[in-house]
Design a protein around this motif. Structure first.
Motif, PDB file in Angstrom:
ATOM      1  N   MET A  55      -8.681   6.411   1.131  1.00 45.30           N
ATOM      2  CA  MET A  55      -9.389   5.831   2.272  1.00 45.30           C
ATOM      3  C   MET A  55      -9.823   6.930   3.236  1.00 45.30           C
ATOM      4  SD  MET A  55      -6.908   2.505   2.773  1.00 45.30           S
ATOM      5  CE  MET A  55      -7.873   1.657   4.018  1.00 45.30           C
ATOM      6  N   TYR A  56      -8.952   7.908   3.446  1.00 44.49           N
ATOM      7  CA  TYR A  56      -9.352   9.072   4.252  1.00 44.49           C
ATOM      8  C   TYR A  56     -10.532   9.776   3.595  1.00 44.49           C
ATOM      9  CZ  TYR A  56      -5.072   9.036   7.153  1.00 44.49           C
ATOM     10  OH  TYR A  56      -4.070   8.714   8.043  1.00 44.49           O
ATOM     11  N   LEU A  60     -10.495  -0.767  -2.652  1.00 48.05           N
ATOM     12  CA  LEU A  60     -11.069  -0.485  -1.340  1.00 48.05           C
ATOM     13  C   LEU A  60     -12.205  -1.472  -1.110  1.00 48.05           C
ATOM     14  CD1 LEU A  60     -11.217   1.343   1.165  1.00 48.05           C
ATOM     15  CD2 LEU A  60     -12.826   2.796  -0.081  1.00 48.05           C
ATOM     16  N   ARG A  94       0.830  -1.208   0.000  1.00 45.52           N
ATOM     17  CA  ARG A  94       0.000   0.000   0.000  1.00 45.52           C
ATOM     18  C   ARG A  94       0.866   1.261   0.000  1.00 45.52           C
ATOM     19  NH1 ARG A  94      -5.551  -0.238   2.215  1.00 45.52           N
ATOM     20  NH2 ARG A  94      -6.220  -2.404   2.296  1.00 45.52           N
ATOM     21  N   THR A 148      -3.383  -0.606  10.115  1.00 51.02           N
ATOM     22  CA  THR A 148      -3.703  -0.440   8.701  1.00 51.02           C
ATOM     23  C   THR A 148      -3.071   0.842   8.162  1.00 51.02           C
ATOM     24  OG1 THR A 148      -5.813  -1.609   8.905  1.00 51.02           O
ATOM     25  CG2 THR A 148      -5.569  -0.135   7.027  1.00 51.02           C
ATOM     26  N   LEU A 190      -3.423   3.744   5.940  1.00 55.88           N
ATOM     27  CA  LEU A 190      -4.555   4.416   5.306  1.00 55.88           C
ATOM     28  C   LEU A 190      -4.076   5.239   4.113  1.00 55.88           C
ATOM     29  CD1 LEU A 190      -6.409   5.618   8.523  1.00 55.88           C
ATOM     30  CD2 LEU A 190      -7.039   3.685   7.067  1.00 55.88           C
ATOM     31  N   ARG A 191      -4.529   4.846   2.939  1.00 53.97           N
ATOM     32  CA  ARG A 191      -4.185   5.585   1.740  1.00 53.97           C
ATOM     33  C   ARG A 191      -5.054   6.844   1.645  1.00 53.97           C
ATOM     34  NH1 ARG A 191      -3.599   2.260  -3.553  1.00 53.97           N
ATOM     35  NH2 ARG A 191      -2.599   4.247  -4.063  1.00 53.97           N
ATOM     36  N   ASP A 197     -11.141  -3.609   4.236  1.00 52.35           N
ATOM     37  CA  ASP A 197     -10.505  -2.412   4.784  1.00 52.35           C
ATOM     38  C   ASP A 197     -11.355  -1.762   5.869  1.00 52.35           C
ATOM     39  OD1 ASP A 197      -8.210  -2.384   2.960  1.00 52.35           O
ATOM     40  OD2 ASP A 197      -9.693  -1.930   1.411  1.00 52.35           O
ATOM     41  N   PHE A 198     -12.657  -1.631   5.601  1.00 54.19           N
ATOM     42  CA  PHE A 198     -13.549  -0.951   6.535  1.00 54.19           C
ATOM     43  C   PHE A 198     -14.723  -1.835   6.916  1.00 54.19           C
ATOM     44  CE2 PHE A 198     -12.216   3.218   4.352  1.00 54.19           C
ATOM     45  CZ  PHE A 198     -11.226   3.457   5.293  1.00 54.19           C
ATOM     46  N   ILE A 250     -15.207  -2.932   1.579  1.00 57.99           N
ATOM     47  CA  ILE A 250     -16.058  -2.519   2.694  1.00 57.99           C
ATOM     48  C   ILE A 250     -16.978  -3.668   3.061  1.00 57.99           C
ATOM     49  CG2 ILE A 250     -17.815  -0.861   3.450  1.00 57.99           C
ATOM     50  CD1 ILE A 250     -16.775   0.864   1.005  1.00 57.99           C
ATOM     51  N   PHE A 308     -11.615   0.027  11.334  1.00 58.29           N
ATOM     52  CA  PHE A 308     -10.569  -0.625  10.552  1.00 58.29           C
ATOM     53  C   PHE A 308      -9.531  -1.202  11.503  1.00 58.29           C
ATOM     54  CE2 PHE A 308      -9.664   3.926  10.766  1.00 58.29           C
ATOM     55  CZ  PHE A 308      -8.364   3.958  11.266  1.00 58.29           C
TER      56      PHE A 308
END
Length: 324
Positions: free
Chosen positions: A284-285, A95, A82, A278, A280-281, A144-145, A97, A274
Motif C-alpha cells: 500500500m505504501y 488492494l 492484515r 488503517t 498500511l501494508r 482502502d484508498f 481503490i 484512507f
C-alpha cells in the motif's frame, strides 16, 4: 454476540437495509441474515432496525450507536488479518481503490501497470463513483484508498494527502472562433454554451468560482462525469468543453483543438485518502508512492500522526507538488 452478526448488521446498513442485496453480496441466504440479526437484537434487548412487517424501514437510535461501534470492531478485525498477512506474505493480498473516471482513465493506468508488475500476487479492485461516494467508501472501510479532487475534505475520519496539481483545458472543434483569439478569456468563453463536469466532480467548484468572481454566469447546457463523454458532445457542436488538462489525448482527440486555460482557473489538487486507523501494508505504501513520488513511507507515517487539517497542511507546505 458473534462477529458474524456484527458484520451482518453493518452490511445491511451499507446496502440501504436491503437484506436480499446483502445476502447476495455476502454469498449467503436472506433468511440466515434475518435470523442472525434477530438473535443479536434479542441478546441485546434493543432493536437495531425498525420494521414494517417483514421489511426493515430505518435504523433505530440504539442501532445508530451499535453500528458505529460495530464498524470500529470490524475495522480492527480487518487490521488483525492484515497484520498477520503482512508477516505471513508481504507480497500477497488485495488492494481496493475508489476514484473518478478521469483519474481511472488518465492518471492511474501507468501507476497500476507498474504496481501489478511489482506485485503480481496482489489483487487490485477499482470502484468508480462520485467524489462523495468515493469518500464514503473509504470512510466506511469498503475500499482502502479514495482518490479524488472534491469531497474528501468533508470526511474528518479520512487521512488525506495531496498528490498533484492540475488545471483545465478548453476543447472546441477545429475552426471554432475561440481558436482565433490571441488570448483566451472567461468573457469570451461565457458567450458560448458550455459542456463540462457535473457539479461536485473533478474540480468543478473552481470553474464556477472563476466565472462568479468576474460576475459572469456560464451557460452550462450539458454536464457529465466522464471527460470522454464531454468531448463527444463538443464534437457534436453542443458547446465549448472545459475538462481536466490530463483528459486531452493528442492522438485520440483529432478534430478537437485544446486551448490552455490554466491562466483562467485556480489549479485543483488531487488527493489520496484512507481511513484513520488503517493498517498500511508494504504494497500500500508502494502504491501511494507510485501515484505520488513524494509520498514516501516516512512522510505518510508523519501524515498519520497529524491531528488536524492545519498540521497536515503544514507538513506538506514545503513540498512542490507536480503539475499534470
Amino acid at each position: 454476540m458473534k462477529l458474524q452478526q456484527l458484520r451482518y448488521i453493518w452490511e445491511v446498513a451499507r446496502h440501504d437495509l436491503n437484506v436480499s442485496a446483502t445476502a447476495q453480496a455476502l454469498y449467503t441466504s436472506q433468511p440466515g441474515i434475518s435470523k442472525q440479526i434477530r438473535m443479536l437484537e434479542d441478546e441485546l434487548g434493543v432493536e437495531v432496525f425498525a420494521r414494517s412487517g417483514k421489511h426493515l424501514t430505518h435504523i433505530t437510535p440504539a442501532g445508530q450507536s451499535i453500528l458505529r461501534i460495530a464498524g470500529e470492531i470490524l475495522q480492527q478485525t480487518d487490521t488483525i488479518r492484515r497484520v498477520a498477512q503482512e508477516f505471513r506474505d508481504e507480497s500477497r493480498g488485495e488492494l481496493s481503490i475508489a476514484t473518478t473516471h478521469t483519474q481511472a482513465r488518465y492518471a492511474l493506468p501507468p501507476v497500476i501497470q507498474g504496481f501489478t508488475h511489482r506485485f503480481p500476487d496482489v489483487s487490485l479492485h477499482m470502484h468508480q463513483g462520485t467524489p462523495m461516494q468515493i469518500a464514503e467508501m473509504a470512510a466506511d472501510g469498503s475500499v482502502d484508498f479514495a482518490i479524488a479532487t472534491e469531497a474528501l475534505e468533508l470526511f474528518s475520519d479520512l487521512i488525506m494527502m495531496p498528490c498533484y496539481r492540475w488545471n483545465r483545458t478548453v476543447v472546441v472543434p477545429e475552426g471554432h472562433p475561440l481558436t482565433q483569439l490571441p488570448t483566451l478569456t472567461l468573457e469570451a468563453i461565457a458567450q458560448y454554451p458550455i459542456v463540462t463536469y457535473v457539479f461536485g466532480f473533478t474540480g468543478r467548484s473552481k470553474l464556477d468560482d472563476a466565472f462568479s468572481s468576474k460576475g459572469l454566469e456560464p451557460k452550462v447546457v450539458f454536464t457529465a462525469a466522464d471527460a470522454d463523454v464531454i468531448k463527444t458532445y463538443v464534437r457534436l457542436g453542443m458547446g465549448v468543453g472545459i475538462i481536466a488538462h490530463m483528459a486531452v489525448d493528442p492522438v485520440l482527440d483529432k478534430g478537437l483543438v485544446a486551448l490552455d486555460a490554466s491562466h483562467l482557473f485556480e489549479s485543483s489538487v488531487t488527493r489520496i485518502g484512507f481511513r484513520k486507523g488503517t493498517f498500511l501494508r508494504g504494497f500500500m505504501y508502494d502504491f501511494m508512492r507510485g501515484f505520488a513520488p513524494h509520498l514516501t513511507r516516512e512522510l505518510v507515517d508523519q501524515a498519520v500522526q497529524c491531528h488536524s487539517k492545519d498540521e497536515m497542511e503544514t507538513l506538506f507546505s514545503t513540498i512542490d507538488l507536480p503539475v499534470r
